[in-house]
Design a protein around this motif. Structure first.
Motif, PDB file in Angstrom:
ATOM      1  N   LYS A  75       0.879  -1.176   0.000  1.00 12.26           N
ATOM      2  CA  LYS A  75       0.000   0.000   0.000  1.00 12.26           C
ATOM      3  C   LYS A  75       0.907   1.214   0.000  1.00 12.26           C
ATOM      4  O   LYS A  75       1.843   1.280   0.796  1.00 12.26           O
ATOM      5  N   PHE A  76       0.632   2.144  -0.880  1.00 13.07           N
ATOM      6  CA  PHE A  76       1.533   3.273  -1.054  1.00 13.07           C
ATOM      7  C   PHE A  76       1.029   4.520  -0.348  1.00 13.07           C
ATOM      8  O   PHE A  76      -0.136   4.891  -0.468  1.00 13.07           O
ATOM      9  N   ALA A  77       1.933   5.155   0.389  1.00 11.08           N
ATOM     10  CA  ALA A  77       1.620   6.472   0.956  1.00 11.08           C
ATOM     11  C   ALA A  77       2.797   7.369   0.608  1.00 11.08           C
ATOM     12  O   ALA A  77       3.942   7.043   0.928  1.00 11.08           O
ATOM     13  N   SER A  78       2.535   8.466  -0.058  1.00 15.48           N
ATOM     14  CA  SER A  78       3.622   9.345  -0.499  1.00 15.48           C
ATOM     15  C   SER A  78       4.246  10.080   0.683  1.00 15.48           C
ATOM     16  O   SER A  78       3.548  10.608   1.543  1.00 15.48           O
ATOM     17  N   ALA A  79       5.575  10.098   0.703  1.00 13.67           N
ATOM     18  CA  ALA A  79       6.287  10.814   1.763  1.00 13.67           C
ATOM     19  C   ALA A  79       6.707  12.208   1.289  1.00 13.67           C
ATOM     20  O   ALA A  79       7.381  12.950   1.999  1.00 13.67           O
ATOM     21  N   VAL A  80       6.293  12.565   0.064  1.00 12.24           N
ATOM     22  CA  VAL A  80       6.713  13.850  -0.510  1.00 12.24           C
ATOM     23  C   VAL A  80       5.689  14.929  -0.160  1.00 12.24           C
ATOM     24  O   VAL A  80       4.499  14.784  -0.428  1.00 12.24           O
ATOM     25  N   SER A  81       6.156  16.006   0.455  1.00 16.45           N
ATOM     26  CA  SER A  81       5.258  17.105   0.814  1.00 16.45           C
ATOM     27  C   SER A  81       4.956  17.952  -0.425  1.00 16.45           C
ATOM     28  O   SER A  81       5.777  18.054  -1.334  1.00 16.45           O
ATOM     29  N   VAL A  82       3.784  18.570  -0.439  1.00 16.59           N
ATOM     30  CA  VAL A  82       3.386  19.422  -1.564  1.00 16.59           C
ATOM     31  C   VAL A  82       4.405  20.550  -1.786  1.00 16.59           C
ATOM     32  O   VAL A  82       4.606  21.022  -2.904  1.00 16.59           O
ATOM     33  N   ARG A  83       5.092  20.946  -0.723  1.00 18.54           N
ATOM     34  CA  ARG A  83       6.077  22.040  -0.827  1.00 18.54           C
ATOM     35  C   ARG A  83       7.326  21.643  -1.602  1.00 18.54           C
ATOM     36  O   ARG A  83       8.111  22.497  -1.997  1.00 18.54           O
ATOM     37  N   GLU A  84       7.518  20.369  -1.784  1.00 18.95           N
ATOM     38  CA  GLU A  84       8.721  19.923  -2.504  1.00 18.95           C
ATOM     39  C   GLU A  84       8.572  20.010  -4.022  1.00 18.95           C
ATOM     40  O   GLU A  84       9.529  19.833  -4.757  1.00 18.95           O
TER      41      GLU A  84
END
Ligand SMILES: Cc1ncc(C[n+]2csc(CCOP(=O)(O)OP(=O)(O)O)c2C)c(N)n1
Ligand SMILES: [Mg+2]
Length: 336
Positions: free
Chosen positions: A8-17
């Motif tokens: 199951k995938f959860a993105s660790a990338v913040s929108v600010r990146e």
């Protein structure tokens, strides 16, 4: 041999990146699809569009998130619900609208219509009215890419209903044995026409099926979050481009409109649909994310919306003013 993982995938990338341009691209692409589809719906109901129309409204994040990792050299095989895939792949809205209106200036000279749009220049090999008809065409395209020693990939889009067709087994097995550069993208929108997926599908997560073909499977629980879809697809596409063979991406989304325009929708409640619109709309989720992070002000989003409105109005004008194909062209471009 190590067993493939189903995760199951959860993105660790913040929108600010993300750069602001990149975010604008995600938003504008999703908006183009939404506004294009709303216009097609209106004109179809008004009797201006011939044939049959299936809308992609509510599923915009899937096509946008996947295609943001591809170039025109990569190929896609689409479905009966293909407008969103075609727009995200970079189609010209004028030429697309003209095709849907059955005009000579359309992608298939007005002879394909909604369910048969193709444009090899942008790597869009075709929508497909046959449910599950795209898998083996995409596997063939991926085989060609591999034989030519290219780093390009193919992707096949399909629904939860299509995941139960035998053609999936044929293509998945072949792609795995031959290590083809092929991404399977399952759009789990909860229904196959009138059939809820739970009543017709053996697994809770369709990506579990990837295990049987020795390929990695990734489940994006929030397939309406374009950034999650983008990150999950990015990882799998990098894996495929590196020569590791096929991969499977399942995006959980929801079909907000009827199966086709005019569907009486007796198989679900209005409350269920409204709940999904209120809590999971991909545009609403994106707008909330970028405004709360202070990256876009509301008036900046409104300006993008106005720009897209202009593009759709131009496309409609182009389609309406274009000529119909001549009757003498009826049997041209047929491969039989
Ligand atoms: C081989 C085949 N069987 C049946 C149909 C009729 N049909 C068209 S779309 C559809 C449902 C497809 O559901 P799904 O794969 O979940 O895609 P969605 O419509 O949800 O995007 C069916 C049964 C068809 N077009 N082709
Ligand atoms: Mg479905």
């Amino acid at each position: 041999m190590e067993a493939p993982k189903i995760t199951k995938f959860a993105s660790a990338v913040s929108v600010r990146e993300y750069g602001k341009d990149r975010l604008e691209y995600f938003y504008e692409t999703m908006l183009k699809i939404r506004k294009f589809e709303k216009t097609v719906e209106e004109k179809f109901l008004g009797g201006e569009i011939p044939g049959f129309v299936h809308l992609y409204i509510g599923e915009e994040a899937v096509a946008t998130g996947v295609m943001s990792n591809m170039s025109h050299k990569d190929y896609i095989e689409s479905t009966h619900r293909g407008h969103g895939h075609t727009i995200a792949k970079g189609a010209d809205l004028n030429i697309m609208m003209a095709e849907i209106f059955g005009k000579k200036t359309g992608y298939c000279k007005g002879k394909g219509g909604s369910m048969h749009i193709a444009s090899f220049e942008i790597g869009m090999l075709g929508a497909n009215g046959v449910v599950g008809g795209g898998y083996n065409l995409a596997a063939g395209a991926a085989l060609a890419q591999k034989m030519q020693g290219k780093k390009d990939i193919s992707a096949v889009f399909f629904g939860d209903g299509a995941s139960n067709r035998g053609t999936f087994h044929e293509a998945a097995n072949f792609a795995s044995v031959w290590k083809l550069p092929l991404l399977f993208v399952c759009e789990m929108n909860e229904y196959a026409s009138t059939t809820p997926y739970r009543t017709a599908t053996s697994v809770a997560d369709i990506a579990q099926r990837a295990y049987g073909y020795d390929m990695p499977g990734v489940i994006v629980e929030d397939g309406n979050d374009v950034l999650s879809v983008h990150e999950a697809a990015k990882k799998l596409i990098e894996y495929i481009r590196a020569g590791n063979g096929p991969a499977f991406l399942e995006c959980k989304t929801y079909r907000v409109k009827g199966h086709f325009v005019g569907d009486p929708e007796k198989y679900r409640t209005r409350e269920e649909v409204q709940r999904n619109i209120d809590t999971r709309d991909p545009l609403m989720l994106f707008e909330k994310k970028v405004t709360e992070a202070g990256i876009f002000a509301h008036n900046e989003l409104t300006a993008i919306q106005a720009r897209v409105d202009g593009q759709i109005a131009d496309a409609l004008k182009f389609a309406k003013e274009s000529p119909e194909p001549d009757a003498s062209e009826l049997f041209k471009d047929l491969y039989v």
